[in-house]
Design an enzyme around this catalytic site. Structure first.
Site, PDB file in Angstrom:
ATOM      1  N   THR A  80       0.849   8.547  -3.316  1.00  0.00           N
ATOM      2  CA  THR A  80       1.372   7.174  -3.360  1.00  0.00           C
ATOM      3  C   THR A  80       0.341   6.254  -4.008  1.00  0.00           C
ATOM      4  O   THR A  80      -0.824   6.251  -3.610  1.00  0.00           O
ATOM      5  CB  THR A  80       1.745   6.694  -1.947  1.00  0.00           C
ATOM      6  OG1 THR A  80       2.736   7.572  -1.420  1.00  0.00           O
ATOM      7  CG2 THR A  80       2.295   5.280  -1.965  1.00  0.00           C
ATOM      8  N   TYR A  97      -2.502   9.111   0.222  1.00  0.00           N
ATOM      9  CA  TYR A  97      -3.132   8.191  -0.722  1.00  0.00           C
ATOM     10  C   TYR A  97      -4.441   8.853  -1.158  1.00  0.00           C
ATOM     11  O   TYR A  97      -4.870   9.824  -0.552  1.00  0.00           O
ATOM     12  CB  TYR A  97      -3.433   6.843  -0.035  1.00  0.00           C
ATOM     13  CG  TYR A  97      -2.198   6.155   0.505  1.00  0.00           C
ATOM     14  CD1 TYR A  97      -1.494   5.241  -0.264  1.00  0.00           C
ATOM     15  CD2 TYR A  97      -1.727   6.437   1.790  1.00  0.00           C
ATOM     16  CE1 TYR A  97      -0.361   4.609   0.232  1.00  0.00           C
ATOM     17  CE2 TYR A  97      -0.595   5.815   2.292  1.00  0.00           C
ATOM     18  CZ  TYR A  97       0.083   4.900   1.512  1.00  0.00           C
ATOM     19  OH  TYR A  97       1.200   4.286   1.994  1.00  0.00           O
ATOM     20  N   SER A 125       4.459  11.851   6.018  1.00  0.00           N
ATOM     21  CA  SER A 125       3.520  10.783   5.680  1.00  0.00           C
ATOM     22  C   SER A 125       2.124  11.102   6.208  1.00  0.00           C
ATOM     23  O   SER A 125       1.961  11.686   7.283  1.00  0.00           O
ATOM     24  CB  SER A 125       4.004   9.468   6.293  1.00  0.00           C
ATOM     25  OG  SER A 125       2.966   8.501   6.298  1.00  0.00           O
TER      26      SER A 125
END
Ligand SMILES: Cc1cc2nc3c(=O)[nH]c(=O)nc-3n(C[C@H](O)[C@H](O)[C@H](O)COP(=O)(O)O)c2cc1C
Length: 366
Positions: A162, A136, A112
């Site tokens: 994402t 992102y 992540s």
């Protein structure tokens, strides 16, 4: 470091109990919780169980093989580590423990953006382990460009973009607990917080760097910048999936972020068939949300997914037993998948198809 007793590693629910006992309330609820009334979060789990299986008998299943290839990477089972923030909440070694367990099991670790270790640190721990990097799109495109180039330079094989977070969701548990991550945790891959080097206790301030103006035209940017394939994560519609692929994505993840974004979003098991049909083999289709057993993995594959991602159970394993705990979770899911395949009379991943489910479009079904 946490050690795992074999009894607690007997099933995922037992591991969650151990994790709950070890974590403080705020961290447990941050991981376990979802948005608003947590309707979608619960629906994800329920929708998999609702899919009835129609096993075959009398087929030679003496050798079952769960291995498969995903975007060019060989994995021991189609069960991937979903990207999730701040593994340091669950275990001192943070993402290093998760990455080692994934590498040992032989699957892809998706790191992540909000990890507590830098993408270089995780790469150093598992140089050969297959790794994807999730990000992102930031308002500062140059920042995202540098990130995906760093990912390429340190051996990440794909970028997971994402796209389900254009706004900040409301998570009641975190509000009630006044949850703030412990001050010793860092999020070194994220843009610096306005407050300086330390992790801003206001996670919302960090997320303000994500660009709500991102569109389908931007999907190909990470590939243009890095040459890496892009997997678009966080859609539940066939049209959006089709458009993502048309814009250059190598695959999509059918996901509602584990019910952490828009509550009321369709359960992923129910969204998956439409996406599989719309993609029509032009790209890979992954799914996550509520996968809690190897039988759920089989159901997802039967609906046409190439693989699943697993979120919370990985974190329960991490909290219950560090690297060993994550290994236990992955092993459990892999073994359950192999068992479910044997019961269904299939020996290879490619043999799992929709005919194994009592599906609405099956001839003769009312
Ligand atoms: C604690 C937590 C943190 C998460 N952080 C991220 C993240 O940083 N980026 C992301 O794309 N998804 C994130 N997710 C969503 C997961 O990638 C995944 O979609 C979801 O957890 C799947 O549902 P499951 O937990 O029911 O398996 C997070 C999920 C959890 C539980």
């Amino acid at each position: 470091l946490a050690t795992l007793d074999p009894v607690s590693a007997s099933d995922l629910a037992a591991l969650e109990d151990v994790a709950r006992a070890r974590l403080d309330r705020g961290a447990y609820d941050y991981i376990a919780g979802g948005a608003e009334d947590e309707v979608t979060m619960a629906a994800n789990v329920a929708a998999w169980s609702a899919l009835d299986i129609r096993p075959h008998v009398l087929r030679d299943v003496s050798a079952v093989d769960t291995s498969t290839r995903l975007l060019g990477t060989q994995v021991s089972a189609p069960v991937l580590v979903a990207p999730s923030a701040m593994h340091g909440l669950a275990c001192e070694e943070a993402e290093a423990a998760t990455a080692r367990a994934a590498a040992r099991f032989g699957t892809i670790m998706t790191l992540s953006l909000a990890a507590n270790l830098s993408l270089e640190e995780v790469a150093a721990v598992t140089p050969a382990g297959p790794r994807w990097f999730q990000t992102y799109m930031h308002r500062d495109r140059g920042f995202t460009r540098e990130l995906v180039q760093r990912a390429r330079d340190t051996g990440y094989a794909a970028i997971v973009l994402t796209v389900d977070s254009p706004a900040l969701s409301r998570r009641g548990r975190d509000i009630r607990n006044e949850f703030a991550p412990p001050s010793h945790l860092r999020v070194p891959n994220m843009p610096p917080a306005p407050s300086g080097d330390a992790l801003d206790p206001d996670l919302l301030a960090l997320a303000a760097a994500f660009d709500p103006a991102v569109t389908f035209e931007d999907v190909s940017l990470p590939t243009e910048w890095s040459g890496l394939p892009v997997v678009v994560k966080g859609l539940v519609r066939g049209d959006d999936a089709s458009r993502s692929i048309a814009q250059g994505a190598a695959g999509v993840v059918v996901s509602n972020h584990g019910g952490r974004q828009l509550d009321g979003t369709i359960a992923t098991a129910r969204a998956l068939p439409e996406v599989v049909e719309a993609v029509g083999g032009r790209g890979a289709v992954f799914v996550d949300g509520g996968i809690r057993s190897g039988t759920d993995v089989l159901r997802a594959l039967a609906l046409g997914a190439d693989a699943v991602l697993v979120g919370r159970p990985i974190l329960w394993g991490l909290a219950a037993g560090g690297e060993q705990g994550v290994t236990a979770v992955l092993t459990m899911l892999g073994e359950e998948l192999a068992r479910a395949m044997a019961f269904c009379g299939v020996t290879r991943i490619s043999e799992i198809d929709r005919d194994l489910l009592d599906w609405a479009d099956r001839p003769g079904r009312r």
